[in-house]
Design a protein around this motif. Structure first.
Motif, PDB file in Angstrom:
ATOM      1  N   ARG A  39      24.048  55.817  41.364  1.00  0.00           N
ATOM      2  CA  ARG A  39      23.875  54.658  42.242  1.00  0.00           C
ATOM      3  C   ARG A  39      24.179  53.361  41.498  1.00  0.00           C
ATOM      4  N   ARG A  40      23.716  53.269  40.253  1.00  0.00           N
ATOM      5  CA  ARG A  40      23.967  52.047  39.474  1.00  0.00           C
ATOM      6  C   ARG A  40      25.452  51.886  39.180  1.00  0.00           C
ATOM      7  N   MET A  41      26.134  52.996  38.903  1.00  0.00           N
ATOM      8  CA  MET A  41      27.576  52.935  38.646  1.00  0.00           C
ATOM      9  C   MET A  41      28.328  52.480  39.889  1.00  0.00           C
ATOM     10  N   SER A  42      27.866  52.919  41.051  1.00  0.00           N
ATOM     11  CA  SER A  42      28.489  52.495  42.304  1.00  0.00           C
ATOM     12  C   SER A  42      28.321  50.993  42.505  1.00  0.00           C
ATOM     13  N   ASN A  43      27.137  50.485  42.196  1.00  0.00           N
ATOM     14  CA  ASN A  43      26.897  49.042  42.318  1.00  0.00           C
ATOM     15  C   ASN A  43      27.732  48.257  41.311  1.00  0.00           C
ATOM     16  N   ALA A  44      27.873  48.810  40.098  1.00  0.00           N
ATOM     17  CA  ALA A  44      28.688  48.145  39.079  1.00  0.00           C
ATOM     18  C   ALA A  44      30.147  48.075  39.526  1.00  0.00           C
ATOM     19  N   LYS A  45      30.613  49.131  40.182  1.00  0.00           N
ATOM     20  CA  LYS A  45      31.988  49.146  40.689  1.00  0.00           C
ATOM     21  C   LYS A  45      32.173  48.063  41.747  1.00  0.00           C
ATOM     22  N   ARG A  46      31.179  47.900  42.620  1.00  0.00           N
ATOM     23  CA  ARG A  46      31.238  46.856  43.648  1.00  0.00           C
ATOM     24  C   ARG A  46      31.342  45.480  42.999  1.00  0.00           C
ATOM     25  N   LEU A  47      30.571  45.282  41.935  1.00  0.00           N
ATOM     26  CA  LEU A  47      30.594  43.997  41.239  1.00  0.00           C
ATOM     27  C   LEU A  47      31.963  43.744  40.616  1.00  0.00           C
ATOM     28  N   CYS A  48      32.522  44.753  39.950  1.00  0.00           N
ATOM     29  CA  CYS A  48      33.832  44.586  39.305  1.00  0.00           C
ATOM     30  C   CYS A  48      34.925  44.305  40.333  1.00  0.00           C
ATOM     31  N   GLU A  49      34.841  44.946  41.481  1.00  0.00           N
ATOM     32  CA  GLU A  49      35.816  44.694  42.545  1.00  0.00           C
ATOM     33  C   GLU A  49      35.718  43.250  43.027  1.00  0.00           C
ATOM     34  N   ARG A  50      34.486  42.745  43.112  1.00  0.00           N
ATOM     35  CA  ARG A  50      34.307  41.352  43.543  1.00  0.00           C
ATOM     36  C   ARG A  50      34.826  40.393  42.480  1.00  0.00           C
ATOM     37  N   LEU A  51      34.621  40.731  41.211  1.00  0.00           N
ATOM     38  CA  LEU A  51      35.148  39.897  40.132  1.00  0.00           C
ATOM     39  C   LEU A  51      36.671  39.834  40.199  1.00  0.00           C
ATOM     40  N   GLU A  52      37.300  40.945  40.543  1.00  0.00           N
ATOM     41  CA  GLU A  52      38.757  40.972  40.698  1.00  0.00           C
ATOM     42  C   GLU A  52      39.193  40.040  41.824  1.00  0.00           C
ATOM     43  N   GLN A  53      38.416  40.013  42.900  1.00  0.00           N
ATOM     44  CA  GLN A  53      38.739  39.131  44.023  1.00  0.00           C
ATOM     45  C   GLN A  53      38.627  37.667  43.612  1.00  0.00           C
ATOM     46  N   TRP A  54      37.577  37.339  42.857  1.00  0.00           N
ATOM     47  CA  TRP A  54      37.436  35.961  42.374  1.00  0.00           C
ATOM     48  C   TRP A  54      38.593  35.600  41.439  1.00  0.00           C
ATOM     49  N   LYS A  55      38.990  36.547  40.632  1.00  0.00           N
ATOM     50  CA  LYS A  55      40.110  36.322  39.715  1.00  0.00           C
ATOM     51  C   LYS A  55      41.396  36.056  40.503  1.00  0.00           C
ATOM     52  N   ALA A  56      41.651  36.861  41.529  1.00  0.00           N
ATOM     53  CA  ALA A  56      42.853  36.690  42.351  1.00  0.00           C
ATOM     54  C   ALA A  56      42.842  35.356  43.090  1.00  0.00           C
ATOM     55  N   ALA A  57      41.630  34.878  43.415  1.00  0.00           N
ATOM     56  CA  ALA A  57      41.502  33.612  44.145  1.00  0.00           C
ATOM     57  C   ALA A  57      41.566  32.405  43.217  1.00  0.00           C
ATOM     58  N   GLY A  58      41.631  32.645  41.907  1.00  0.00           N
ATOM     59  CA  GLY A  58      41.717  31.546  40.954  1.00  0.00           C
ATOM     60  C   GLY A  58      40.375  31.017  40.485  1.00  0.00           C
ATOM     61  N   ASP A  59      39.284  31.660  40.898  1.00  0.00           N
ATOM     62  CA  ASP A  59      37.959  31.202  40.479  1.00  0.00           C
ATOM     63  C   ASP A  59      37.660  31.640  39.043  1.00  0.00           C
ATOM     64  N   LEU A  60      38.297  32.714  38.598  1.00  0.00           N
ATOM     65  CA  LEU A  60      38.185  33.177  37.216  1.00  0.00           C
ATOM     66  C   LEU A  60      39.554  33.077  36.552  1.00  0.00           C
ATOM     67  N   PRO A  61      39.610  32.859  35.240  1.00  0.00           N
ATOM     68  CA  PRO A  61      40.891  32.762  34.541  1.00  0.00           C
ATOM     69  C   PRO A  61      41.742  34.015  34.745  1.00  0.00           C
ATOM     70  N   PRO A  62      43.063  33.871  34.770  1.00  0.00           N
ATOM     71  CA  PRO A  62      43.952  35.014  35.033  1.00  0.00           C
ATOM     72  C   PRO A  62      43.880  36.117  33.984  1.00  0.00           C
ATOM     73  N   ASP A  63      43.411  35.789  32.771  1.00  0.00           N
ATOM     74  CA  ASP A  63      43.338  36.806  31.722  1.00  0.00           C
ATOM     75  C   ASP A  63      41.947  37.444  31.620  1.00  0.00           C
ATOM     76  N   THR A  64      41.092  37.226  32.611  1.00  0.00           N
ATOM     77  CA  THR A  64      39.732  37.776  32.585  1.00  0.00           C
ATOM     78  C   THR A  64      39.757  39.300  32.663  1.00  0.00           C
ATOM     79  N   ASP A  65      39.058  39.948  31.734  1.00  0.00           N
ATOM     80  CA  ASP A  65      38.872  41.402  31.779  1.00  0.00           C
ATOM     81  C   ASP A  65      37.658  41.651  32.671  1.00  0.00           C
ATOM     82  N   THR A  66      37.901  41.893  33.944  1.00  0.00           N
ATOM     83  CA  THR A  66      36.801  41.976  34.906  1.00  0.00           C
ATOM     84  C   THR A  66      35.897  43.189  34.670  1.00  0.00           C
ATOM     85  N   GLU A  67      36.460  44.268  34.127  1.00  0.00           N
ATOM     86  CA  GLU A  67      35.630  45.446  33.864  1.00  0.00           C
ATOM     87  C   GLU A  67      34.613  45.148  32.762  1.00  0.00           C
ATOM     88  N   SER A  68      35.076  44.517  31.677  1.00  0.00           N
ATOM     89  CA  SER A  68      34.168  44.166  30.586  1.00  0.00           C
ATOM     90  C   SER A  68      33.172  43.097  31.022  1.00  0.00           C
TER      91      SER A  68
END
Length: 209
Positions: A128-157
């Motif tokens: 369950r925790r891994m599933s939640n972590a995956k949801r978070l990483c997917e959201r971080l990717e969305q923020w990255k694509a939207a320009g809210d996070l730097p383009p070189d952000t390692d969203t998994e880390s």
């Protein structure tokens, strides 16, 4: 055909009481006697309605997850990753907990200590925790694509970093750390967040300078 006797208790209310007890005491630390007393039902009624202790625990985690994930989705839907992650971490400080709600997170502290007999419970919570972590990483990717996070952000880390801090807050809160102490930890963490600061945050910092 004779009908069975109706339940003499509210199953939803009893399950909510089980959630709170498991949340406070963990899976191993909660006995059947504890559950029967807290839920206000008999042992036969518990088994008939919820199954054995492990089955009841999984139902309790399902109930907890339904509510927690709905709240989590609301927090993570914010356009600013900085505001969202700060709100996410604040969930685990106990600062926003209603009266009577335990500190921390049931999915973390529910199986901090487990005997070999409780391995299936530990594995279920890990999944369950891994599933939640995956949801978070997917959201971080969305923020990255939207320009809210730097383009070189390692969203998994970055996601793993956030989850590690959240788990640490859970352990500290359960160990007796005060909400204001843990909120200070969150503030310190956010100082290193790569996401852009909002205009409101920038204005607040200028006024404080």
């Amino acid at each position: 055909m004779a009908r069975g006797r109706p339940r003499e208790f509210d199953a939803d209310e009893a399950l909510d009481k089980a959630v709170l007890l498991f949340w406070r005491q963990g899976y191993e630390g909660t006995s059947l006697a504890d559950l029967i007393a807290a839920m206000g039902i008999t042992k036969p009624s518990l088994y008939a309605a919820f199954g054995n202790k492990e089955e009841l625990f999984k139902k309790a985690v399902d109930r907890y997850a339904e509510r927690r994930i709905a709240f989590l989705d609301k927090i993570l839907s914010q356009p600013s990753s900085r505001c969202a992650i700060k709100g996410f971490l604040t969930m685990f400080t106990g600062a926003e907990a209603p009266d009577g709600t335990p500190c921390g997170c049931l999915m973390v502290q529910g199986a901090l200590v487990c005997s070999p007999e409780g391995e299936s419970v530990k594995d279920d919570l890990l999944s369950r925790r891994m599933s939640n972590a995956k949801r978070l990483c997917e959201r971080l990717e969305q923020w990255k694509a939207a320009g809210d996070l730097p383009p070189d952000t390692d969203t998994e880390s970055l996601g793993r970093y956030v989850i590690t801090v959240a788990n640490g807050l859970v352990v500290q809160a359960t160990g007796g750390a005060k909400p204001e102490q843990l909120k200070a930890v969150v503030e310190q963490f956010m100082e290193s967040w790569p996401g852009a600061r909002s205009q409101a945050e920038t204005a607040t910092e200028i006024r404080a300078a």
